[in-house]
Design a protein around this motif. Structure first.
Motif, PDB file in Angstrom:
ATOM      1  N   ASN A 168      -4.360   5.227  -0.928  1.00  0.00           N
ATOM      2  CA  ASN A 168      -4.056   3.800  -0.914  1.00  0.00           C
ATOM      3  C   ASN A 168      -5.079   3.043  -1.745  1.00  0.00           C
ATOM      4  N   TYR A 202       5.015  -4.049  -5.008  1.00  0.00           N
ATOM      5  CA  TYR A 202       4.387  -5.079  -4.180  1.00  0.00           C
ATOM      6  C   TYR A 202       4.903  -6.488  -4.484  1.00  0.00           C
ATOM      7  N   PHE A 243       4.448   1.908  -5.583  1.00  0.00           N
ATOM      8  CA  PHE A 243       4.242   2.645  -4.323  1.00  0.00           C
ATOM      9  C   PHE A 243       5.243   3.789  -4.264  1.00  0.00           C
ATOM     10  N   GLY A 299      -0.181   3.972  -3.420  1.00  0.00           N
ATOM     11  CA  GLY A 299       0.312   2.690  -3.889  1.00  0.00           C
ATOM     12  C   GLY A 299      -0.809   1.716  -4.181  1.00  0.00           C
ATOM     13  N   LEU A 356      -2.442  -2.342  -1.399  1.00  0.00           N
ATOM     14  CA  LEU A 356      -2.249  -2.004   0.007  1.00  0.00           C
ATOM     15  C   LEU A 356      -3.421  -2.568   0.812  1.00  0.00           C
ATOM     16  N   TYR A 382       7.323  -4.665  -0.873  1.00  0.00           N
ATOM     17  CA  TYR A 382       6.449  -4.720   0.305  1.00  0.00           C
ATOM     18  C   TYR A 382       5.408  -5.799   0.098  1.00  0.00           C
ATOM     19  N   GLY A 442       2.496  -0.719   2.827  1.00  0.00           N
ATOM     20  CA  GLY A 442       3.673  -0.351   2.045  1.00  0.00           C
ATOM     21  C   GLY A 442       4.950  -0.664   2.798  1.00  0.00           C
TER      22      GLY A 442
END
Ligand code: BG6
Length: 485
Positions: free
Chosen positions: A217, A291, A319, A341, A344, A460, A466
């Motif tokens: 992450n 994102y 992600f 991703g 995050l 997200y 995520g």
């Protein structure tokens, strides 16, 4: 250590400044560079030897883990550095380079051992390798090696093409493909974790392990790399290389004699056993995300599609979460979950090995599955989580932790380990062609499914873990991502 010339393409670039010079300096301080060592830096800028050395010094001041505060030592180190202007496509620049390399070899008594480090964009790998060959730089009386950075290809076809081209100038055992995740200290220690602990070695099978979770992450977004990232995405940028390399390192059973050939062979066997996914079925085992705006580390951040340089209608993945199965006797039935991703909630790279739970009993209230938690970065540790019953008649179970290994502070960084290995001709922690090709074979149908929009793109909120579909991927099997808090 054998006397060596280190020929660096991309000497004025960011990677050289942040990683390569500090790595060389720390190797030097630790006595891990050859006595006779020559560095020839190349770039388009009109630098001189002096301005090159001054730039190297500045980079050490900013980025080296050991500060260059011993003037004598620093002076000796910088003496090794020479600079030559090079336009990648201009043949006469390679002839000039050859002259310089040979002159320094004569001065320092280096018997033609040359390491060519390509710290340049992937579009230059092919022409540089060909020019090294045609200019005579590759005709060495000792050994030659080629170190290249990722990305190795953009898809399966281009990776194969690149490999074919490079192999016209270098043998496979002369090519060192850097995957800096393989240089991370904790990843390098996975070997000794198994070798030194029969207990762990014995448990390393589908008989005892329920699933393996590999997470990388990041909190950063696309940063200043929109041009690169928007046609790369998380799948190519992280998953095809770093994440699959971590999967291999977690899944191999290491022999006691873990020579580079054996490790390579075992990794290849893992990749060959990886079940390929058909393009039509990708959405069952892969989650694609991008994102949206949100808050990271207390600061509001923009959505991916509002980042400078990113097309407002971009469907690029920032992600990826995936469920992979290895069809061999050791791992059949054990899902390997991978996710990575940008933007995050926290920066963390870890592998969690979840052991099977015994049948639940009334007396085992509060017990959680045993876990082996391998923290790769930014924390570096290996911890075994067990259960202990609290004393007293009403005491329940609670998790206790055994710290197997914590990294000493200020230990060598990935690049230091890897450059040291390349200088010594040890290719254990590099990505070999078989692994790279097999990785692309797994990834290719996923790329195709993305391109044809067969997999939904889930937005997200930045600053979370995520899309919720990533949790659902594990929940289907009765599991959850550990340590999402
Ligand atoms: C690089 C990727 O290879 O790895 C970057 O191109 C990513 O996008 C980086 O940020 C992550 O590396 P680390 O060592 O910080 O986990």
């Amino acid at each position: 250590m054998e006397p060596t010339t280190f020929v660096l393409f991309g000497a004025t670039g960011d990677l050289a400044k942040r990683k390569i010079y500090p790595a060389l300096y720390n190797l030097f301080v630790r006595g891990k560079l050859p006595e006779a060592f020559s560095v020839v830096g190349l770039g388009r800028r009109e630098w001189t030897d002096e301005s090159f050395q001054a730039n190297v010094e500045q980079s050490l001041e900013r980025f080296s883990r050991t500060k260059p505060d011993d003037a004598g030592l620093l002076h000796r180190f910088l003496q090794a550095f020479r600079y030559s202007v090079l336009d990648i496509g201009r043949e006469e620049d390679y002839r000039k380079l050859l002259d310089l390399v040979q002159r320094r070899e004569d001065e320092l008594g280096i018997p033609g051992n040359r390491l060519f480090y390509l710290s340049v964009g992937p579009e230059f790998f092919e022409p540089i390798a060909a020019n090294i060959q045609s200019s005579g730089l590759g005709d060495v009386s000792g050994w030659k090696r080629l170190v290249i950075e990722k990305p190795f290809g953009h898809d399966l076809r281009s990776a194969r093409h690149l490999n074919e081209k490079l192999s016209q100038s270098f043998e496979e055992d002369e090519i060192y493909r850097i995957d800096h995740y393989l240089g991370k200290p904790v990843v390098q220690r996975l070997e000794s974790l198994q070798q030194g602990n029969p207990v762990i070695q014995a448990l390393w099978t589908n008989r005892y392990i329920a699933n393996v979770q590999i997470t990388a992450n990041e909190t950063v977004g696309v940063e200043e790399r929109a041009g690169y990232y928007d046609h790369t995405g998380a799948l190519r940028d992280m998953f095809q290389n770093h994440m699959l390399q971590l999967l291999m390192m977690a899944a191999i059973h290491l022999p006691y004699d873990s020579s580079s050939e054996k490790v390579r062979f075992k990794k290849k066997r893992v990749m060959e056993a990886l079940e390929l996914v058909q393009k039509e079925d990708v959405s069952l085992s892969v989650v694609r995300g991008q994102y949206a705006e949100g808050t990271v580390d207390g600061k509001p951040v923009a959505a991916y599609t509002s980042e400078p340089g990113i097309a407002p209608d971009s469907t690029n993945d920032t992600f990826i979460a995936a469920r992979l199965m290895i069809d061999n006797n050791d791992w059949r039935g054990v899902p390997f979950y991978i996710r990575t991703g940008k933007r995050l909630k926290e920066k963390s790279t870890r592998i969690v090995v979840e052991f099977k739970e015994p049948v639940k009993q009334s007396w085992s209230d509060g017990a959680t599955p045993n876990l082996l938690v391998i923290e790769i970065g930014p924390n570096e540790s290996i911890t075994l989580q067990l259960n202990e019953k609290e004393p007293g008649p009403n005491g329940g179970f609670k998790p206790v932790h055994i710290d197997l290994q914590a990294s000493p502070a200020n230990s060598p960084e990935a690049y230091e380990n890897l450059i040291g290995d390349a200088l010594n001709g040890d290719s254990t922690f590099f990505a070999h062609w078989d692994e790279v090709e097999l990785s692309w074979e797994w990834v290719q149908p996923v790329l195709d499914a993305f391109a044809e929009n067969l997999v939904p793109l889930h937005r997200y909120e930045a600053g979370t873990f995520g899309p919720s579909e990533s949790d659902a991927l594990l929940a289907k099997d009765g599991y959850r991502w550990w340590f999402d808090k």
